[in-house]
Write a protein that holds these residues in place. Structure first.
Motif, PDB file in Angstrom:
ATOM      1  N   TYR A  37      88.775 -57.865  46.092  1.00 44.76           N
ATOM      2  CA  TYR A  37      88.894 -57.006  47.264  1.00 44.76           C
ATOM      3  C   TYR A  37      89.958 -55.958  46.972  1.00 44.76           C
ATOM      4  O   TYR A  37      90.785 -56.124  46.064  1.00 44.76           O
ATOM      5  CB  TYR A  37      89.247 -57.801  48.529  1.00 44.76           C
ATOM      6  N   SER A  38      89.949 -54.873  47.719  1.00 42.59           N
ATOM      7  CA  SER A  38      90.961 -53.846  47.510  1.00 42.59           C
ATOM      8  C   SER A  38      92.276 -54.331  48.110  1.00 42.59           C
ATOM      9  O   SER A  38      92.320 -54.786  49.246  1.00 42.59           O
ATOM     10  CB  SER A  38      90.526 -52.516  48.132  1.00 42.59           C
ATOM     11  N   SER A  39      93.317 -54.242  47.301  1.00 42.07           N
ATOM     12  CA  SER A  39      94.639 -54.645  47.757  1.00 42.07           C
ATOM     13  C   SER A  39      95.063 -53.731  48.892  1.00 42.07           C
ATOM     14  O   SER A  39      94.800 -52.534  48.858  1.00 42.07           O
ATOM     15  CB  SER A  39      95.633 -54.526  46.596  1.00 42.07           C
ATOM     16  N   PHE A  40      95.710 -54.271  49.911  1.00 45.24           N
ATOM     17  CA  PHE A  40      96.226 -53.358  50.919  1.00 45.24           C
ATOM     18  C   PHE A  40      97.723 -53.177  50.771  1.00 45.24           C
ATOM     19  O   PHE A  40      98.394 -52.673  51.656  1.00 45.24           O
ATOM     20  CB  PHE A  40      95.766 -53.684  52.347  1.00 45.24           C
ATOM     21  N   ILE A  41      98.235 -53.512  49.570  1.00 44.62           N
ATOM     22  CA  ILE A  41      99.617 -53.206  49.218  1.00 44.62           C
ATOM     23  C   ILE A  41      99.637 -52.124  48.137  1.00 44.62           C
ATOM     24  O   ILE A  41     100.416 -51.192  48.188  1.00 44.62           O
ATOM     25  CB  ILE A  41     100.357 -54.462  48.732  1.00 44.62           C
ATOM     26  N   ASN A  42      98.758 -52.267  47.159  1.00 41.84           N
ATOM     27  CA  ASN A  42      98.729 -51.354  46.017  1.00 41.84           C
ATOM     28  C   ASN A  42      97.349 -50.721  45.864  1.00 41.84           C
ATOM     29  O   ASN A  42      96.379 -51.204  46.431  1.00 41.84           O
ATOM     30  CB  ASN A  42      99.073 -52.118  44.732  1.00 41.84           C
ATOM     31  N   GLU A  43      97.282 -49.688  45.056  1.00 45.40           N
ATOM     32  CA  GLU A  43      96.021 -48.997  44.792  1.00 45.40           C
ATOM     33  C   GLU A  43      95.329 -49.668  43.600  1.00 45.40           C
ATOM     34  O   GLU A  43      95.296 -49.146  42.491  1.00 45.40           O
ATOM     35  CB  GLU A  43      96.286 -47.523  44.508  1.00 45.40           C
ATOM     36  N   ALA A  76      90.389 -56.348  56.721  1.00 47.98           N
ATOM     37  CA  ALA A  76      90.965 -55.741  55.516  1.00 47.98           C
ATOM     38  C   ALA A  76      90.736 -56.584  54.265  1.00 47.98           C
ATOM     39  O   ALA A  76      90.612 -56.037  53.172  1.00 47.98           O
ATOM     40  CB  ALA A  76      92.459 -55.492  55.715  1.00 47.98           C
ATOM     41  N   VAL A  77      90.661 -57.895  54.413  1.00 50.65           N
ATOM     42  CA  VAL A  77      90.495 -58.745  53.229  1.00 50.65           C
ATOM     43  C   VAL A  77      89.120 -59.410  53.208  1.00 50.65           C
ATOM     44  O   VAL A  77      88.329 -59.188  52.294  1.00 50.65           O
ATOM     45  CB  VAL A  77      91.606 -59.810  53.131  1.00 50.65           C
ATOM     46  N   ASP A  80      86.080 -57.196  53.119  1.00 51.76           N
ATOM     47  CA  ASP A  80      86.109 -56.397  51.895  1.00 51.76           C
ATOM     48  C   ASP A  80      85.823 -57.236  50.647  1.00 51.76           C
ATOM     49  O   ASP A  80      85.580 -56.709  49.574  1.00 51.76           O
ATOM     50  CB  ASP A  80      87.500 -55.752  51.784  1.00 51.76           C
TER      51      ASP A  80
END
Length: 150
Positions: A37-43, A76-77, A80
């Motif tokens: 999944y896309s991290s929602f802390i980092n790119e 978000a997680v 995703d």
């Protein structure tokens, strides 16, 4: 645990080869499926096992089921999250949606973070790494000062 940093490539079909040491962790945990999944802390793309997803679900279960914060985290997680099964050589195809979302180019890095690992565009990680080192040093200095003041 997923430790260290390894270089890799992504091909035209978004296939990657998971580093051997990370595959060893998956073998040890006797798991064949991983979740990205896309991290929602980092790119970057964050990858974990079902064990980690289950812990997240347990955390969410402790929140008010009608809470906006709970819904945001689940969206978000969990919404995703892409299940993937490495083949016998440790290769998986990353979903195009995730590759585009985090901007992974041909050269990438696999970054071990303990119970998870991340997949980064090499240039983006090198820039982030310098910031992370500086932040870690500052945090360490602040902790030493706090300990000395007690």
């Amino acid at each position: 645990m997923f430790l260290s940093t390894y270089e890799g490539k992504i091909d035209d079909k978004n296939r990657i080869s998971i580093p051997a040491s990370f595959r060893n962790v998956l073998d040890y945990k006797a798991t064949k499926e991983i979740y990205a999944y896309s991290s929602f802390i980092n790119e970057c793309i964050e990858v974990c096992t079902f064990e980690r997803i289950s812990k997240l679900q347990n955390f969410l279960d402790g929140m008010d089921i009608f809470s906006g914060k709970r819904d945001a985290i689940a969206t978000a997680v969990l919404a995703d999250c892409e299940p993937m099964q490495p083949d016998s050589k440790g290769r998986v195809s990353l979903p195009e949606r995730l590759v585009n979302l985090v901007g992974v180019n041909k050269k990438l890095l696999f970054v071990g973070k303990g119970v998870t690992f991340e997949i980064w565009d090499k240039e983006k990680f090198n820039s982030y790494y310098q910031k992370a080192r500086a932040m870690a040093k500052e945090t360490s200095l602040l902790q030493k000062r706090a300990d000395a003041g007690q």
